[in-house]
Write a protein that holds these residues in place. Structure first.
Motif, PDB file in Angstrom:
ATOM      1  N   LEU A   5     -58.453  35.000 -65.930  1.00  0.00           N
ATOM      2  CA  LEU A   5     -57.830  35.676 -64.808  1.00  0.00           C
ATOM      3  C   LEU A   5     -58.701  37.015 -64.140  1.00  0.00           C
ATOM      4  O   LEU A   5     -58.849  37.389 -63.061  1.00  0.00           O
ATOM      5  N   GLU A   6     -59.597  37.610 -65.225  1.00  0.00           N
ATOM      6  CA  GLU A   6     -60.550  38.363 -64.711  1.00  0.00           C
ATOM      7  C   GLU A   6     -61.565  37.900 -63.744  1.00  0.00           C
ATOM      8  O   GLU A   6     -62.009  38.381 -62.838  1.00  0.00           O
ATOM      9  N   ALA A   7     -62.108  36.435 -64.037  1.00  0.00           N
ATOM     10  CA  ALA A   7     -63.050  35.941 -63.407  1.00  0.00           C
ATOM     11  C   ALA A   7     -62.737  35.618 -62.000  1.00  0.00           C
ATOM     12  O   ALA A   7     -63.100  35.567 -60.892  1.00  0.00           O
ATOM     13  N   GLN A   8     -61.256  35.080 -62.115  1.00  0.00           N
ATOM     14  CA  GLN A   8     -60.626  34.965 -60.826  1.00  0.00           C
ATOM     15  C   GLN A   8     -60.439  36.068 -59.884  1.00  0.00           C
ATOM     16  O   GLN A   8     -61.005  36.104 -58.751  1.00  0.00           O
ATOM     17  N   LYS A   9     -60.242  36.903 -60.633  1.00  0.00           N
ATOM     18  CA  LYS A   9     -59.847  38.447 -59.848  1.00  0.00           C
ATOM     19  C   LYS A   9     -61.273  38.779 -59.233  1.00  0.00           C
ATOM     20  O   LYS A   9     -61.414  39.502 -58.258  1.00  0.00           O
ATOM     21  N   ALA A  10     -62.367  38.503 -59.861  1.00  0.00           N
ATOM     22  CA  ALA A  10     -63.893  38.877 -59.383  1.00  0.00           C
ATOM     23  C   ALA A  10     -64.234  37.888 -58.538  1.00  0.00           C
ATOM     24  O   ALA A  10     -65.308  38.220 -58.137  1.00  0.00           O
ATOM     25  N   GLY A  11     -63.661  36.846 -58.266  1.00  0.00           N
ATOM     26  CA  GLY A  11     -64.014  35.970 -57.349  1.00  0.00           C
ATOM     27  C   GLY A  11     -65.089  35.008 -57.991  1.00  0.00           C
ATOM     28  O   GLY A  11     -65.830  33.979 -57.167  1.00  0.00           O
ATOM     29  N   LYS A  12     -65.151  34.819 -59.214  1.00  0.00           N
ATOM     30  CA  LYS A  12     -66.155  33.958 -59.786  1.00  0.00           C
ATOM     31  C   LYS A  12     -65.573  32.629 -60.100  1.00  0.00           C
ATOM     32  O   LYS A  12     -66.341  31.522 -60.181  1.00  0.00           O
ATOM     33  N   ILE A  13     -64.343  32.356 -60.130  1.00  0.00           N
ATOM     34  CA  ILE A  13     -63.608  31.031 -60.014  1.00  0.00           C
ATOM     35  C   ILE A  13     -62.452  31.153 -59.000  1.00  0.00           C
ATOM     36  O   ILE A  13     -61.850  32.206 -58.809  1.00  0.00           O
ATOM     37  N   ARG A  14     -62.060  29.973 -58.550  1.00  0.00           N
ATOM     38  CA  ARG A  14     -61.138  30.167 -57.678  1.00  0.00           C
ATOM     39  C   ARG A  14     -59.815  29.543 -58.334  1.00  0.00           C
ATOM     40  O   ARG A  14     -58.568  30.025 -58.029  1.00  0.00           O
ATOM     41  N   TYR A  15     -60.089  28.685 -59.101  1.00  0.00           N
ATOM     42  CA  TYR A  15     -58.632  28.007 -59.737  1.00  0.00           C
ATOM     43  C   TYR A  15     -58.806  28.151 -61.244  1.00  0.00           C
ATOM     44  O   TYR A  15     -59.894  27.737 -61.866  1.00  0.00           O
TER      45      TYR A  15
END
Length: 171
Positions: A5-15
């Motif tokens: 979730l942190e990676a998603q929030k940081a834009g590192k992953i989308r899904y």
């Protein structure tokens, strides 16, 4: 999960999604646990093929839940790592067409050689939605072979079970 979730929030992953092929009940438990925590996965990868329809079926148990919750469906193992072809009940193109006929976002098939890639491309080019009668006929051809998961070794053996081969992964 927090890291994803942190990676998603940081834009590192989308899904965020998950995969597995041992049991549809494990997928259902993952989806239910996520829901209890007010989280919805973006995508789920699972086996979808002519044998799965008859035994411990991801198609029958998990696919409806994914569709109901607008979760992406990644269908894998349309030929069950080629083992389904050993049953002599369906051709490679029939296997691919069956999986492509399901309400998936994508069907993933392995291509380890140029002829296999060409076969996949031919199946994609020749695909037409199957009628209910065509689906029934194909499933009728595979019913007996599908008993007890004999041609779905990823469900019925430890052959494809990474955690069995690597128990240290579980801590």
């Amino acid at each position: 999960m927090e890291a994803a979730l942190e990676a998603q929030k940081a834009g590192k992953i989308r899904y965020i999604g998950f995969t597995g092929h041992k049991s549809p009940d494990i997928h259902l438990k993952m989806l239910a646990t996520a829901s209890q925590h007010e989280f919805t996965f973006d995508a789920v990868q699972m086996p979808l093929n002519v044998m799965d329809a008859h035994f411990e079926s991801f198609e029958k148990k998990v696919l409806p839940v994914l569709l109901q919750n607008d979760i992406g469906v990644l269908g894998m193992k349309p030929m069950g790592d080629h083992v389904i072809l050993e049953s002599k009940t369906a051709t490679p193109v029939e296997c691919l067409h069956y999986a492509m006929n399901l309400p998936t976002s994508v069907v993933i098939t392995g291509c380890d050689s140029l002829p296999i890639l060409q076969q996949a491309l031919q199946a994609a080019r020749s695909f037409q939605p199957m009628s209910a009668s065509e689906v029934s006929t194909l499933l009728a051809k595979t019913t007996k072979a599908a008993e007890a998961g004999k041609f779905e070794l990823y469900k019925t053996s430890h052959h494809f079970d990474g955690t069995f081969a690597n128990p240290q992964w579980l801590g």
